[in-house]
Design a protein around this motif. Structure first.
Motif, PDB file in Angstrom:
ATOM      1  N   ASN A   1      -4.391   7.176  -6.135  1.00  0.00           N
ATOM      2  CA  ASN A   1      -4.847   6.035  -5.818  1.00  0.00           C
ATOM      3  C   ASN A   1      -4.496   5.246  -4.520  1.00  0.00           C
ATOM      4  O   ASN A   1      -3.152   5.513  -4.119  1.00  0.00           O
ATOM      5  N   VAL A   2      -5.423   4.409  -3.964  1.00  0.00           N
ATOM      6  CA  VAL A   2      -4.690   3.841  -2.802  1.00  0.00           C
ATOM      7  C   VAL A   2      -3.639   2.718  -3.283  1.00  0.00           C
ATOM      8  O   VAL A   2      -3.666   2.303  -4.345  1.00  0.00           O
ATOM      9  N   ALA A   3      -2.483   2.584  -2.559  1.00  0.00           N
ATOM     10  CA  ALA A   3      -1.341   1.877  -2.638  1.00  0.00           C
ATOM     11  C   ALA A   3      -0.389   2.432  -3.529  1.00  0.00           C
ATOM     12  O   ALA A   3       0.672   2.008  -3.920  1.00  0.00           O
ATOM     13  N   SER A   4      -0.755   3.887  -3.939  1.00  0.00           N
ATOM     14  CA  SER A   4       0.404   4.672  -4.634  1.00  0.00           C
ATOM     15  C   SER A   4       1.601   5.002  -3.952  1.00  0.00           C
ATOM     16  O   SER A   4       1.240   5.237  -2.617  1.00  0.00           O
ATOM     17  N   ARG A   5       2.872   4.961  -4.074  1.00  0.00           N
ATOM     18  CA  ARG A   5       4.147   5.446  -3.449  1.00  0.00           C
ATOM     19  C   ARG A   5       3.876   6.975  -3.327  1.00  0.00           C
ATOM     20  O   ARG A   5       3.489   7.634  -4.198  1.00  0.00           O
ATOM     21  N   VAL A   6       4.161   7.167  -1.852  1.00  0.00           N
ATOM     22  CA  VAL A   6       3.767   8.473  -1.575  1.00  0.00           C
ATOM     23  C   VAL A   6       5.610   8.920  -0.858  1.00  0.00           C
ATOM     24  O   VAL A   6       6.241   8.010  -0.118  1.00  0.00           O
ATOM     25  N   PHE A   7       5.772  10.078  -0.865  1.00  0.00           N
ATOM     26  CA  PHE A   7       7.051  10.802  -0.168  1.00  0.00           C
ATOM     27  C   PHE A   7       6.804  11.724   0.691  1.00  0.00           C
ATOM     28  O   PHE A   7       6.339  12.958   0.130  1.00  0.00           O
ATOM     29  N   ALA A   8       7.406  11.767   1.862  1.00  0.00           N
ATOM     30  CA  ALA A   8       7.059  12.985   2.668  1.00  0.00           C
ATOM     31  C   ALA A   8       8.259  13.762   2.883  1.00  0.00           C
ATOM     32  O   ALA A   8       9.344  12.971   3.188  1.00  0.00           O
ATOM     33  N   TYR A   9       8.260  15.105   3.035  1.00  0.00           N
ATOM     34  CA  TYR A   9       9.448  15.813   3.316  1.00  0.00           C
ATOM     35  C   TYR A   9       9.197  16.931   4.242  1.00  0.00           C
ATOM     36  O   TYR A   9       8.039  17.351   4.662  1.00  0.00           O
ATOM     37  N   GLY A  10      10.212  16.924   5.405  1.00  0.00           N
ATOM     38  CA  GLY A  10       9.982  17.749   6.546  1.00  0.00           C
ATOM     39  C   GLY A  10      11.008  17.844   7.303  1.00  0.00           C
ATOM     40  O   GLY A  10      12.190  17.281   7.096  1.00  0.00           O
TER      41      GLY A  10
ATOM     42  N   GLU B   1      18.756  19.288   7.967  1.00  0.00           N
ATOM     43  CA  GLU B   1      18.651  18.788   6.682  1.00  0.00           C
ATOM     44  C   GLU B   1      17.201  18.327   6.642  1.00  0.00           C
ATOM     45  O   GLU B   1      16.695  17.538   7.388  1.00  0.00           O
ATOM     46  N   VAL B   2      16.633  18.668   5.262  1.00  0.00           N
ATOM     47  CA  VAL B   2      15.214  17.944   5.195  1.00  0.00           C
ATOM     48  C   VAL B   2      15.302  16.434   5.183  1.00  0.00           C
ATOM     49  O   VAL B   2      16.074  15.842   4.617  1.00  0.00           O
ATOM     50  N   LYS B   3      14.334  16.120   5.962  1.00  0.00           N
ATOM     51  CA  LYS B   3      14.071  14.464   6.131  1.00  0.00           C
ATOM     52  C   LYS B   3      12.951  13.981   4.920  1.00  0.00           C
ATOM     53  O   LYS B   3      12.259  14.427   4.865  1.00  0.00           O
ATOM     54  N   PHE B   4      13.314  12.865   4.549  1.00  0.00           N
ATOM     55  CA  PHE B   4      12.724  12.114   3.431  1.00  0.00           C
ATOM     56  C   PHE B   4      12.119  10.921   3.934  1.00  0.00           C
ATOM     57  O   PHE B   4      13.195  10.062   4.535  1.00  0.00           O
ATOM     58  N   THR B   5      11.096  10.513   3.851  1.00  0.00           N
ATOM     59  CA  THR B   5      10.476   9.212   4.012  1.00  0.00           C
ATOM     60  C   THR B   5       9.555   8.637   3.109  1.00  0.00           C
ATOM     61  O   THR B   5       8.990   9.696   2.412  1.00  0.00           O
ATOM     62  N   GLU B   6       9.748   7.296   2.913  1.00  0.00           N
ATOM     63  CA  GLU B   6       8.555   6.854   1.846  1.00  0.00           C
ATOM     64  C   GLU B   6       7.642   6.057   2.393  1.00  0.00           C
ATOM     65  O   GLU B   6       7.757   5.067   3.201  1.00  0.00           O
ATOM     66  N   GLY B   7       6.364   5.979   1.719  1.00  0.00           N
ATOM     67  CA  GLY B   7       5.430   4.870   2.028  1.00  0.00           C
ATOM     68  C   GLY B   7       4.385   4.664   1.259  1.00  0.00           C
ATOM     69  O   GLY B   7       4.773   5.139  -0.239  1.00  0.00           O
ATOM     70  N   ARG B   8       3.271   4.500   1.293  1.00  0.00           N
ATOM     71  CA  ARG B   8       1.998   4.350   0.413  1.00  0.00           C
ATOM     72  C   ARG B   8       0.831   4.702   0.838  1.00  0.00           C
ATOM     73  O   ARG B   8       0.677   4.988   2.267  1.00  0.00           O
ATOM     74  N   ILE B   9       0.188   5.270  -0.141  1.00  0.00           N
ATOM     75  CA  ILE B   9      -1.546   5.485   0.479  1.00  0.00           C
ATOM     76  C   ILE B   9      -2.174   4.234   0.934  1.00  0.00           C
ATOM     77  O   ILE B   9      -2.167   3.353  -0.145  1.00  0.00           O
ATOM     78  N   ASN B  10      -2.677   4.041   1.982  1.00  0.00           N
ATOM     79  CA  ASN B  10      -3.340   2.995   2.350  1.00  0.00           C
ATOM     80  C   ASN B  10      -5.018   3.146   2.611  1.00  0.00           C
ATOM     81  O   ASN B  10      -5.655   2.317   2.805  1.00  0.00           O
ATOM     82  N   SER B  11      -5.453   4.356   2.486  1.00  0.00           N
ATOM     83  CA  SER B  11      -6.573   4.771   2.340  1.00  0.00           C
ATOM     84  C   SER B  11      -7.052   6.126   1.858  1.00  0.00           C
ATOM     85  O   SER B  11      -6.080   7.136   2.042  1.00  0.00           O
ATOM     86  N   ASN B  12      -8.121   6.244   1.150  1.00  0.00           N
ATOM     87  CA  ASN B  12      -8.360   7.448   0.414  1.00  0.00           C
ATOM     88  C   ASN B  12      -9.245   8.295   1.479  1.00  0.00           C
ATOM     89  O   ASN B  12      -9.847   9.321   1.183  1.00  0.00           O
ATOM     90  N   SER B  13      -9.409   7.932   2.769  1.00  0.00           N
ATOM     91  CA  SER B  13     -10.072   8.535   3.800  1.00  0.00           C
ATOM     92  C   SER B  13      -9.296   8.509   5.155  1.00  0.00           C
ATOM     93  O   SER B  13      -8.367   7.630   5.339  1.00  0.00           O
TER      94      SER B  13
END
Length: 406
Positions: A105-114, A124-136
């Motif tokens: 869903n849009v506005a859901s919290r998401v977390f990127a690893y890389g 060391e694997v890096k972690f960032t946090e954000g939100r889905i702001n569009s489903n396209s």
């Protein structure tokens, strides 16, 4: 035919691939991205553009070990969706996370690893946090999410998780703010894209790989999820130059390996040693005056095996030389790794790489330049090609089919 504008006033005319940055990190004669486990039997997912055209693939970080690398085989690719599945000959352990097939869903919290810019930021694997702001994604592309979890060079192919510890996407690209600001005068901040997991699951199904279930990390807080996940996210190295990289610190002791500075590639005048133009401004003038389209050859002259093969089998042959003289203006857009281009030439080539959305080498674009004013050049795309098996005549035949539209 489609036009790409170097400078535009009408937003509807912008070809947005101009602004895309694909987040593979190129350093020490090597491309580097991120991958993650999708089956305990040695299967790893990443972006296709991380491994495209690479002679050898190496993986580091399996079970949290960065002093050992594993050779990987590319076993399945989806070029259209920019996905690849690799295989290493080792067990990866019990994967703790699951895979979400339905959209997030849009506005859901998401977390990127890389692993962005590892030569600067470390392994060391890096972690960032954000939100889905569009489903396209770009131009309403339904295959992508747009999100705000910051990703950088080296994050390509890394997983994007939701708060329950399930993978919802594979990070692939972001908007190049500098280019957007330069062209339309507007800043874009932290716009990132991920390929939806369903496209990876389709590729896994072709290999009869069953996605792992979430084994309880959905009940953990985000900090504890990170501890469970991090050993299943890996560094992916392309090419065969790993020995040229500086060694990692072991037991906090610095490596004795000295990394040599890349030599500057000597460039004199608008042509290279084979008579191809390297200065696009000069080539534009020649094209307009002669009426012949530009043939832009995007290559990695000192590392790309398929590029070298194309030159040897086609471009060095007398049949091609004769054909090219009568039909096109040859331009080499080079991205060497064992030498360094002069800054102005490197800047020109990187700009063209973004403008034409180049993801792999060799790529050849046939275009017509049109100078609008002193600071603006429009390029009309006639078509593109790459390596064609069968020698100069087969390659020329393929090129002629493109140029028939000229």
């Amino acid at each position: 035919m489609q036009k790409i504008f170097c400078k535009v006033n009408n937003m509807k005319n912008i070809v947005l691939l101009f602004f895309i940055s694909l987040f593979t990190y190129v350093s020490y004669s090597q491309s580097q991205g991120t991958g993650f486990a999708i089956s305990s039997n040695g299967y790893i997912a990443t972006n296709y553009h991380v491994v495209e055209g690479q002679d050898k693939i190496k993986v580091k970080g399996i079970k949290g070990e960065f002093t050992q690398s594993y050779t990987a085989e590319v076993v399945k690719v989806d070029k259209f969706n920019d996905l690849a599945i690799l295989k290493v000959n080792t067990n990866l352990g019990n994967i703790p996370y699951g895979f979400k097939n339905k959209k997030e869903n849009v506005a859901s919290r998401v977390f990127a690893y890389g692993f962005p810019i590892i030569d600067l930021l470390g392994v060391e694997v890096k972690f960032t946090e954000g939100r889905i702001n569009s489903n396209s994604g770009l131009m309403n592309d339904p295959r992508w999410y747009q999100h705000t979890a910051t990703i950088q060079s080296g994050n390509s192919g890394g997983p994007l998780f939701n708060k329950y510890g399930n993978i919802v996407g594979i990070n692939v690209a972001g908007i190049d703010n500098d280019e957007v600001k330069k062209i339309i005068g507007t800043e874009t901040k932290n716009i990132n894209y991920a390929i939806k997991t369903r496209y990876l699951l389709n590729l896994m199904e072709d290999l009869e790989l069953q996605p792992s279930p979430n084994i309880g990390i959905n009940k953990l807080d985000i900090e504890d999820q990170y501890i469970k996940i991090k050993n299943f996210v890996y560094i992916i190295f392309g090419d065969s130059e790993e020995k040229n990289r500086p060694k990692e610190r072991v037991n906090n002791k610095p490596s004795t390996t000295v990394t040599k500075k890349k030599p500057i590639k000597i460039v004199e005048g608008p042509l290279n040693e084979k008579g191809w133009y390297i200065d696009l401004n000069v080539a534009n003038d020649v094209s307009i005056k002669s009426g012949k389209p530009l043939m832009l050859f995007f290559t990695g002259s000192d590392w790309c095996g398929w590029c070298k093969r194309l030159v040897k089998e086609v471009f060095d042959k007398s049949e091609f030389v004769k054909w090219a003289k009568n039909n096109v203006v040859l331009v080499e857009i080079d991205f060497p790794r064992r030498s360094q281009l002069p800054e102005d030439l490197n800047k020109q080539n990187r700009k063209l790489q973004q403008m034409f959305g180049i993801r792999g080498y060799p790529t050849i674009w046939f275009v017509r330049p049109e100078i609008k004013n002193q600071t603006s050049v429009n390029y009309t795309q006639l078509g593109s090609t790459g390596y064609v098996k069968g020698g100069p005549n087969k390659w020329i035949e393929a090129a002629e089919k493109i140029l028939i539209n000229k």
